[in-house]
Design an enzyme around this catalytic site. Structure first.
Site, PDB file in Angstrom:
ATOM      1  N   GLY A 133      53.259  16.471  43.343  1.00  0.00           N
ATOM      2  CA  GLY A 133      54.330  15.779  42.631  1.00  0.00           C
ATOM      3  C   GLY A 133      53.943  14.436  42.040  1.00  0.00           C
ATOM      4  O   GLY A 133      54.789  13.743  41.486  1.00  0.00           O
ATOM      5  N   GLN A 134      52.669  14.054  42.164  1.00  0.00           N
ATOM      6  CA  GLN A 134      52.266  12.769  41.598  1.00  0.00           C
ATOM      7  C   GLN A 134      52.545  12.754  40.103  1.00  0.00           C
ATOM      8  O   GLN A 134      52.393  13.769  39.420  1.00  0.00           O
ATOM      9  CB  GLN A 134      50.777  12.529  41.826  1.00  0.00           C
ATOM     10  N   LYS A 135      52.894  11.590  39.603  1.00  0.00           N
ATOM     11  CA  LYS A 135      53.280  11.451  38.209  1.00  0.00           C
ATOM     12  C   LYS A 135      52.230  12.040  37.266  1.00  0.00           C
ATOM     13  O   LYS A 135      52.547  12.754  36.320  1.00  0.00           O
ATOM     14  CB  LYS A 135      53.470   9.972  37.912  1.00  0.00           C
ATOM     15  N   ILE A 190      50.199  14.387  37.581  1.00  0.00           N
ATOM     16  CA  ILE A 190      49.991  15.842  37.539  1.00  0.00           C
ATOM     17  C   ILE A 190      51.292  16.618  37.340  1.00  0.00           C
ATOM     18  O   ILE A 190      51.309  17.837  37.373  1.00  0.00           O
ATOM     19  CB  ILE A 190      49.247  16.359  38.801  1.00  0.00           C
TER      20      ILE A 190
END
Lengths: 373, 184
Positions: free
Chosen positions: B69-71, B73
Site C-alpha cells: 500500500g505504499q504510495k 506502488i
C-alpha cells in the site's frame, strides 16, 4: 547405411510399441478408475441408505457431512482422472456423483428436518438482504453494518466512549518540553494501561514519551521540525510523515517514514524499516540507556535480540546498489552520553514546566548540532 | 468435449473466488492475510510488491492478492484488477490523520471499471489499539454511505487478535457466492 536403416526401423518399432503400450495403459487406468469409483460409490450409497431416524438429528447431520466430504473427495479424484478418462466415462461418473448428492440431500431433509429449516431460513435471510440491497441501497447497508458492528462493540465499548482517554495528541507547539508523564498528571482522566500517540506540527520541541506507567500502542507523526522525540518500545507500528531535521529514538514492530529529510533515527525494529520519498535519513541502533528497558520489551512482546535497523527498504530505489537516500549513522556520531533530562521519566510538577522549556532548547540545540555536523 | 463437461468446467471455476486486499500502507493487509492463513505475524515487513495466498473458506477456494500500500506502488494496484470478485479494503483505525487520504483512495478505486460488480468489504482493522476509531466513525470518515455502485459492508476487526476476521470473510464470500448461485 544399411545398418542405419535397420536401426531406424528398430527405433520406429520401439516407438510404436511404446505408443500402444501407453494406449493400453490409459485404457487400463480408465477401467481401474471405473472399478474403484464403483466400489466407493457402493459404499457411499450403502451408508446413505443406512442413515436412519433412530439417532438424533445432530448425529445425522454429522454423518451427512462426513458422507458429503467423501463424495467431494470422489469428485476431486474424478477431476484428476479426466486426463485419461474417455468422455463417456466422465459423463457417466459425474452423473453418478450428482445422483449421490441428490440422494444424500433427500435423506438429510427427511431425517433431519431441523437442518433443512435452518438452512432455508439462512437462505431466505440472505436473499432478503439481496433484494433489499438491490432496491433500497442505504437501508440494506445499515442492516449489514449494524449486524456486523454489534459483535465487536461489546468487547471494546469502553475504549471508544471518549477518545481523549486513549490517545495523547500533541499538536501545534513551539519550543516546548513535552513529556508523557506531565501529560498524564495534568489530565487525570487517563486510566488506561496502553495509549496511542499522535504528534503533529511541533517545532523546536523535545518530546519524551518514556514511561513506566503506561505503554504506547501506536505512534503517528506528522510535520515535526527541529525536534527530538524519545520513545520506549511501542506495541505495534510507527508512522512518520513530513518531518525535517529531527531525531527519533524508538523501538517498534514496524517502522515507516515518508516525505522527510535530514533525520536521525535510533531504531529497534523486528521487521524491515522502510523509507519513501525521503532524503538524508540516518539510522542507528536503539542504544538509549532507559531504566527498565528489558521489562518494557517483554511487556509489549518485542524481541530485544532482533534488530533490523540496518535493513532499510527504500520504496523509491529498486536497484542493486545502495540507496542514496539513507545511510547508517557513522559510529563516531552515535550519541554515547544522553542528556539526563531526556531519559528522566519522573513526574514533572506544573510549576517546573518553564524551567524545562528553557532546558529543552539547550538539549535540542545540542542534539541538532549532532545532526548538522 | 460435451456440453456437460463444459458446464462442469464452468462450475469448477465458480467455486473459486478472487479477492484483492488493498488499503493505505500500515493498514495491516498482510497481517490479516497471514492471520487468516495461520502464519506467524510478529515479524512482517512492509510489503514491497505483493503476496498471494490460497485459502479455503466455506467450500470456496479463495485466491487472495495482497498488494503493498505504499504510495509509490499504489499505481501498480491496477495490474491486479482483472477478474476480481471482491475487494477487501483495510483501514488502520488508529490512523486518524490519514482518514481523508484513505477515503480519497477508496473512492478513486471504486471508479475503476474493471472492479464494477465486485463486492467491497471494509475492515476497520487494529481495534486492539487504544486509539482506534469505531467502525461507525470509519464509516463516516470514508463516506461509505455514498457508495451506490458496489455491495459493501464494514467490519471492525483486529488482525493481531484475530477478532471478527472470519465474520467479515463470511460476508464477502457469501455476497460473492450469492451472485454466482444466480448462474446455477
Amino acid at each position: 547405411m544399411i545398418l542405419g536403416y535397420v536401426n531406424y526401423l528398430f527405433v520406429t518399432r520401439l516407438e510404436k510399441e511404446e505408443k500402444e503400450k501407453l494406449k493400453l495403459d490409459t485404457k487400463e487406468a480408465a477401467a481401474q478408475f471405473w472399478q474403484k469409483f464403483q466400489v466407493e460409490r457402493g459404499a457411499i450409497t450403502n451408508d446413505i441408505a443406512l442413515l436412519s431416524n433412530t439417532t438424533s438429528t445432530s448425529v445425522i447431520t454429522k454423518e451427512c457431512d462426513k458422507i458429503l466430504e467423501r463424495i467431494n473427495n470422489l469428485e476431486k479424484k474424478l477431476t484428476e482422472a479426466t486426463i485419461y478418462l474417455p468422455s463417456y466415462d466422465q459423463r457417466q461418473l459425474s452423473l453418478q456423483i450428482k445422483s449421490m448428492i441428490d440422494e444424500l440431500n433427500i435423506r438429510r431433509t427427511l431425517l433431519a428436518p431441523k437442518q433443512k429449516f435452518s438452512f432455508k431460513s439462512r437462505k431466505v435471510a440472505t436473499s432478503n438482504d439481496e433484494s433489499k440491497k438491490l432496491t433500497t441501497k442505504s437501508e440494506s447497508k445499515s442492516t449489514t453494518t449494524t449486524t456486523t458492528s454489534t459483535t465487536i462493540s461489546s468487547s471494546s465499548l469502553d475504549s471508544h466512549n471518549d477518545p481523549n482517554l486513549r490517545v495523547i495528541t500533541l499538536h501545534n507547539r513551539q519550543k516546548a518540553f513535552l513529556t508523557v508523564n506531565s501529560y498524564l498528571s495534568s489530565s487525570s482522566s487517563i486510566s488506561a494501561k496502553m495509549i496511542d500517540v499522535q504528534l503533529s506540527d511541533l517545532t523546536h520541541c523535545v518530546v519524551n514519551l518514556v514511561s513506566k506507567r503506561i505503554f504506547i500502542g501506536a505512534i503517528h507523526v506528522k510535520g515535526l521540525k527541529n525536534s527530538v522525540v524519545v520513545v520506549g518500545p511501542v506495541g505495534s507500528s510507527v508512522l512518520i510523515h513530513d518531518c525535517e531535521r529531527c531525531v527519533f529514538v524508538v523501538g517498534c514492530h514496524q517502522f515507516r517514514i515518508h516525505t522527510s529529510k535530514q533525520m536521525i533515527i535510533y531504531l529497534h525494529v523486528t521487521s524491515h524499516p522502510i523509507i519513501e520519498d525521503c532524503h538524508d535519513i540516518q539510522f542507528a541502533p536503539y542504544t538509549i540507556p532507559i531504566d527498565g528497558l528489558d521489562k518494557m520489551f517483554e511487556v509489549i512482546k518485542l524481541d530485544p535480540n532482533l534488530n533490523h535497523y540496518d535493513k532499510v527498504d527504500d520504496f523509491n530505489w529498486h536497484r542493486q546498489q545502495a540507496s542514496p537516500n539513507w545511510k547508517l549513522l557513522p559510529e563516531e556520531k552515535i550519541l554515547k552520553e544522553w542528556p539526563n533530562k531526556l531519559l528522566d521519566d519522573d513526574e514533572m510538577s506544573p510549576d517546573n514546566n518553564n524551567n524545562n522549556e528553557n532546558l529543552s532548547e539547550e538539549i535540542i540545540d545540542h542534539l541538532l548540532a549532532e545532526i548538522l555536523k | 468435449m460435451g456440453l456437460l463437461s463444459i458446464l462442469r468446467k464452468i462450475r469448477q471455476r465458480e467455486k473459486e473466488i478472487r479477492l484483492l486486499v488493498l488499503g493505505l500502507d500500515n493498514a495491516g493487509k498482510t497481517t490479516i492475510l497471514k492471520r487468516l492463513n495461520g502464519e506467524p505475524i510478529d515479524k512482517l515487513s512492509p510489503t514491497l510488491g505483493f503476496n498471494i495466498e490460497t485459502l479455503e473458506h466455506n467450500g470456496y477456494k479463495l485466491h487472495v492478492f495482497d498488494v503493498g500500500g505504499q504510495k509509490s506502488i499504489r499505481s501498480y494496484w491496477r495490474n491486479y484488477f482483472e477478474q476480481t470478485d471482491g475487494v477487501i479494503w483495510v483501514v488502520d483505525s488508529a490512523d486518524r490523520m490519514r482518514i481523508g487520504d484513505c477515503s480519497k483512495e477508496l473512492h478513486a478505486l471504486l471508479q475503476e471499471e474493471r472492479l464494477a460488480g465486485a463486492s467491497l468489504l471494509v475492515f476497520a482493522n487494529k481495534q486492539d489499539l487504544p486509539g482506534a476509531l469505531t467502525d461507525q466513525e470509519i464509516r463516516k470518515g470514508l463516506q461509505l454511505d455514498e457508495i451506490v455502485t458496489h455491495h459493501w459492508a464494514i467490519q471492525a476487526c483486529s488482525a493481531v487478535t484475530g477478532e471478527n476476521l472470519l465474520v467479515g470473510m463470511d460476508w464477502i464470500v457469501g455476497d460473492i457466492a450469492s451472485r454466482i448461485y444466480l448462474l446455477d
